[in-house]
Design an enzyme around this catalytic site. Sequence first.
Site, PDB file in Angstrom:
ATOM      1  N   ARG A   1       0.864  -1.180   0.000  1.00  0.00           N
ATOM      2  CA  ARG A   1       0.000   0.000   0.000  1.00  0.00           C
ATOM      3  C   ARG A   1       0.903   1.234   0.000  1.00  0.00           C
ATOM      4  O   ARG A   1       2.097   1.134   0.306  1.00  0.00           O
ATOM      5  CB  ARG A   1      -0.873  -0.002   1.254  1.00  0.00           C
ATOM      6  CG  ARG A   1      -1.996  -1.034   1.178  1.00  0.00           C
ATOM      7  CD  ARG A   1      -2.828  -0.956   2.427  1.00  0.00           C
ATOM      8  NE  ARG A   1      -3.915  -1.911   2.403  1.00  0.00           N
ATOM      9  CZ  ARG A   1      -4.579  -2.296   3.479  1.00  0.00           C
ATOM     10  NH1 ARG A   1      -4.254  -1.814   4.669  1.00  0.00           N
ATOM     11  NH2 ARG A   1      -5.573  -3.147   3.390  1.00  0.00           N
TER      12      ARG A   1
ATOM     13  N   LYS B   1       0.315  -0.280   9.011  1.00  0.00           N
ATOM     14  CA  LYS B   1       1.596   0.138   9.598  1.00  0.00           C
ATOM     15  C   LYS B   1       2.422  -1.054  10.077  1.00  0.00           C
ATOM     16  O   LYS B   1       3.646  -1.044   9.981  1.00  0.00           O
ATOM     17  CB  LYS B   1       1.344   1.099  10.783  1.00  0.00           C
ATOM     18  CG  LYS B   1       0.756   2.434  10.354  1.00  0.00           C
ATOM     19  CD  LYS B   1       0.550   3.377  11.514  1.00  0.00           C
ATOM     20  CE  LYS B   1      -0.674   3.075  12.340  1.00  0.00           C
ATOM     21  NZ  LYS B   1      -1.952   3.247  11.665  1.00  0.00           N
ATOM     22  N   SER B   2       1.731  -2.096  10.579  1.00  0.00           N
ATOM     23  CA  SER B   2       2.466  -3.213  11.189  1.00  0.00           C
ATOM     24  C   SER B   2       3.440  -3.865  10.199  1.00  0.00           C
ATOM     25  O   SER B   2       4.562  -4.227  10.565  1.00  0.00           O
ATOM     26  CB  SER B   2       1.503  -4.281  11.712  1.00  0.00           C
ATOM     27  OG  SER B   2       0.466  -3.664  12.418  1.00  0.00           O
TER      28      SER B   2
ATOM     29  N   CYS C   1     -17.331  21.165   4.314  1.00  0.00           N
ATOM     30  CA  CYS C   1     -17.131  19.715   4.230  1.00  0.00           C
ATOM     31  C   CYS C   1     -16.484  19.198   5.527  1.00  0.00           C
ATOM     32  O   CYS C   1     -15.523  19.784   6.029  1.00  0.00           O
ATOM     33  CB  CYS C   1     -16.216  19.439   3.041  1.00  0.00           C
ATOM     34  SG  CYS C   1     -15.583  17.772   3.003  1.00  0.00           S
TER      35      CYS C   1
ATOM     36  N   CYS D   1     -13.709  14.866  -1.095  1.00  0.00           N
ATOM     37  CA  CYS D   1     -14.745  14.244  -0.263  1.00  0.00           C
ATOM     38  C   CYS D   1     -15.659  13.357  -1.106  1.00  0.00           C
ATOM     39  O   CYS D   1     -16.089  12.301  -0.668  1.00  0.00           O
ATOM     40  CB  CYS D   1     -15.567  15.317   0.448  1.00  0.00           C
ATOM     41  SG  CYS D   1     -16.834  14.633   1.514  1.00  0.00           S
TER      42      CYS D   1
ATOM     43  N   CYS E   1     -19.855  13.107   2.935  1.00  0.00           N
ATOM     44  CA  CYS E   1     -20.202  13.620   4.262  1.00  0.00           C
ATOM     45  C   CYS E   1     -21.564  14.296   4.140  1.00  0.00           C
ATOM     46  O   CYS E   1     -21.994  14.635   3.027  1.00  0.00           O
ATOM     47  CB  CYS E   1     -19.140  14.571   4.807  1.00  0.00           C
ATOM     48  SG  CYS E   1     -19.175  16.245   4.159  1.00  0.00           S
TER      49      CYS E   1
ATOM     50  N   CYS F   1     -21.563  17.843   2.327  1.00  0.00           N
ATOM     51  CA  CYS F   1     -21.399  17.845   0.862  1.00  0.00           C
ATOM     52  C   CYS F   1     -22.609  17.214   0.176  1.00  0.00           C
ATOM     53  O   CYS F   1     -22.926  17.554  -0.952  1.00  0.00           O
ATOM     54  CB  CYS F   1     -20.129  17.104   0.473  1.00  0.00           C
ATOM     55  SG  CYS F   1     -18.648  17.954   1.017  1.00  0.00           S
TER      56      CYS F   1
HETATM   57  N1  LIG Z   1      -0.332  -4.103   1.411  1.00  0.00           N
HETATM   58  C1  LIG Z   1      -1.395  -4.645   1.958  1.00  0.00           C
HETATM   59  N2  LIG Z   1      -2.336  -5.241   1.202  1.00  0.00           N
HETATM   60  C2  LIG Z   1      -3.436  -5.810   1.748  1.00  0.00           C
HETATM   61  N3  LIG Z   1      -3.676  -5.861   3.071  1.00  0.00           N
HETATM   62  C3  LIG Z   1      -2.781  -5.278   3.879  1.00  0.00           C
HETATM   63  C4  LIG Z   1      -1.584  -4.650   3.376  1.00  0.00           C
HETATM   64  N4  LIG Z   1      -0.903  -4.179   4.431  1.00  0.00           N
HETATM   65  C5  LIG Z   1      -1.608  -4.472   5.540  1.00  0.00           C
HETATM   66  N5  LIG Z   1      -2.736  -5.133   5.227  1.00  0.00           N
HETATM   67  C6  LIG Z   1      -3.798  -5.600   6.116  1.00  0.00           C
HETATM   68  O1  LIG Z   1      -4.510  -4.448   6.599  1.00  0.00           O
HETATM   69  C7  LIG Z   1      -4.989  -4.675   7.920  1.00  0.00           C
HETATM   70  C8  LIG Z   1      -4.595  -3.525   8.810  1.00  0.00           C
HETATM   71  O2  LIG Z   1      -3.200  -3.509   8.975  1.00  0.00           O
HETATM   72  P1  LIG Z   1      -2.523  -3.010  10.329  1.00  0.00           P
HETATM   73  O3  LIG Z   1      -3.087  -3.735  11.499  1.00  0.00           O
HETATM   74  O4  LIG Z   1      -1.064  -3.049  10.140  1.00  0.00           O
HETATM   75  O5  LIG Z   1      -3.060  -1.537  10.346  1.00  0.00           O
HETATM   76  P2  LIG Z   1      -2.541  -0.357  11.250  1.00  0.00           P
HETATM   77  O6  LIG Z   1      -2.132   0.731  10.339  1.00  0.00           O
HETATM   78  O7  LIG Z   1      -1.510  -0.855  12.219  1.00  0.00           O
HETATM   79  O8  LIG Z   1      -3.873   0.053  12.000  1.00  0.00           O
HETATM   80  P3  LIG Z   1      -4.072   0.546  13.526  1.00  0.00           P
HETATM   81  O9  LIG Z   1      -3.602   1.954  13.581  1.00  0.00           O
HETATM   82  O10 LIG Z   1      -5.548   0.445  13.728  1.00  0.00           O
HETATM   83  O11 LIG Z   1      -3.318  -0.392  14.392  1.00  0.00           O
HETATM   84  C9  LIG Z   1      -4.390  -5.985   8.383  1.00  0.00           C
HETATM   85  O12 LIG Z   1      -5.387  -6.972   8.301  1.00  0.00           O
HETATM   86  C10 LIG Z   1      -3.268  -6.258   7.388  1.00  0.00           C
HETATM   87  O13 LIG Z   1      -3.037  -7.621   7.170  1.00  0.00           O
END
Ligand SMILES: Nc1ncnc2c1ncn2[C@@H]1O[C@H](COP(=O)(O)OP(=O)(O)OP(=O)(O)O)[C@@H](O)[C@H]1O
Length: 674
Positions: free
Chosen positions: A97, A123-124, A462, A480, A484, A487
């Site tokens: 992403r 993010k993870s 908006c 938007c 919302c 809008c």
């Molecule tokens: N490139 C990707 N393509 C598809 N799914 C993805 C991708 N990257 C992450 N995900 C999926 O998106 C979901 C959210 O990811 P993650 O938990 O890392 O979000 P986050 O940004 O840490 O959110 P939060 O702030 O709520 O903790 C997870 O189920 C993860 O497997």
Amino acid sequence: MSTNTAGKFEQMNSHTTNNDELIAIELEIVEIDDQINRLRHQRSCLIKRKQQLKVTIEQYQPRTTGNGNEHWQRTDFPWNSKIDEMRTEIFKIDSFRPWQLETINVTLSSHDCILIMPTGGGKSLCYQLPAVISEGITIVVSPLLSLVEDQMYALRKLNIDARSLNTSTPRNEQTEILQILDGRNSSVSTLKILYLTPEKISKNKSIMAKLQKLYETNRFSRLIIDEVHCVSQFGHDFRPDYKYLSIFKRQFPKIPILGLTATATLKVIDDIRNILKIPHCVLFRAPFNRKNLFYEVYHKSSVGKNTLKDLVNCIQNQFDKQSGIVYCLSQKDVEDVCFELQQNNIKAGCYHAGLSATARTQIHEKWLESKVHVICATIAFGMGIDKPDVRFVIHHSISKSIENFYQESGRAGRDDQQSHCILFFRFTDVFRLAPMAFADKSGNGLQNLYSMISYCLNESQCRRKLISKYFDEVWQSNDCNQMCDICRRSSTSITQRNCREEALILIACLNENKKERLTAIKLIEKLSIKTMVKLDLQRLILQLIVEQYLKEDFHFTSYATTCYLKPGPRAEYIKNEKCQILLDIVENAKRPTLTTNKKRAKQIVDKKPSTTTVTEDRPKLQMVTNTEPVVRPIRRKRRILEYEDDEDDDGNDAKNIPILKKANTSSNDNMDAF
Ligand SMILES: Nc1ncnc2c1ncn2[C@@H]1O[C@H](COP(=O)(O)OP(=O)(O)OP(=O)(O)O)[C@@H](O)[C@H]1O
């Protein structure tokens, strides 16, 4: 005319002239004060804009490093083929992403980085993937054990060795982890990610000693700080123990730091950089805009019973059998709302800090499995909620800040399907929340609340535009895409009206009743302003507070805090005829009400925007037969979520997890973790 009379006349004349001059001078002073205020405001806007431009420049032009200009989106780094392989084989993810690849490249290049990405953005992966392909151990500082448990559960399913050192870690596993950090057992260890709480690091000196050993033996890969906004006291979740992390850069200068958060204003980012001593970190900021979320504000009835009825109607008409969250201000509200939903055959459960950890886990699991559709919760139900198909997040009361609101409502629609973020707004809720905002440790509580009030009072701009302004984002007017209520609504139903006359009456009334002291409700009762309906008068009072024409006057007793009103610092200026108090007025007939929900739900589905995915066949309205017994939740004594101090030695830190303690106050209108 006698000389005597002429003298008197002259005296009177000069008295009048003096009076006139005095009034003119006073008005001129008021005008100058206002100009000074405006210039100050303009100055602070310019400073803010300057910072914003600096951040944007940094964000879009990767900084020059010792290795020359690096473009973080490149795919020819030595690790790129490996991360592609791991992404598909281990994480089963087809493509990155936005900002994921860039962040991974930065951290694998050993640069410090802060990534701001909306909740659910992914993010993870930005630290888990580098952790898997790196030699040593990645240390992740994460604020909540429930969050850590969810992450570890997911990682174990992917066969990645991730562990956590906390109270619930069995003794033998604690010993084993400490030995790995020490260098013993390291040759046979497969440990890739170790989760620690900030309390563990700040209060347990031996942990720092072990990390030193890890560093000296070149096995400390990187430091990840999840929810990094907790470092800053300007952020909405300031955690004092996070400040201790400032020691890391000095102690372990070669270790790259990666800070992750969903929300941070420019002020917070600057603060984080200073505290963590990473002034040259690369900053990535994914757009805050979640295109699939529909934002709307509903007028909340002043009668509690009607609000509950409206809420039930809203869920039954728009979100029948769909997953959602209803955020409430207090534990009592949670229980009342949950009871009402259950009475109406909606499968609902409670979640708040007054319940046992087991009860909370149970309801969370049932909700994850969709055995319970709606979770009624305080903000204790927070970080780490990873349910993809949450179709709605309803705020039964106003949030304490835009940051909180954005994060809480952002738990909807993680699967990118259209979802709704609805806020029920009522005048009196503001005065329930204001005393707590005033008492907020950060000192910014009231200011944060005012931004939230402005979001709710707004009838002409908006909703996304307001959120983007708050987060210092550049906004394109078509971003938007009619997602919302503002809008979507016809602009002809809105007029802007100068309410200076009414504001003068309000201020005069407060001045006349200084001794008696008036709350906002009493103030309205005392007045009979015929030019305005009550609802608009309430909105005007709130706008005057936000714009500092009125000010809260808090009075604390051992049982309650009362919020009275008094004239604010700008009250004098209102006497100037040039002063304008512009209020958005909605023609009443066109104000959205919940009784028209069914029609609205249809309109929203029918008028779907082109770029978002919409569930075509919204389930028809039908009653759900609740299989769970409908039980009136037991009201508990006021409890608050507290953290106990950690122990200093290896192992037995039975104190770093949130534990529930009785608070020494008798009120049962308990707001969790405010
Ligand atoms: N490139 C990707 N393509 C598809 N799914 C993805 C991708 N990257 C992450 N995900 C999926 O998106 C979901 C959210 O990811 P993650 O938990 O890392 O979000 P986050 O940004 O840490 O959110 P939060 O702030 O709520 O903790 C997870 O189920 C993860 O497997």
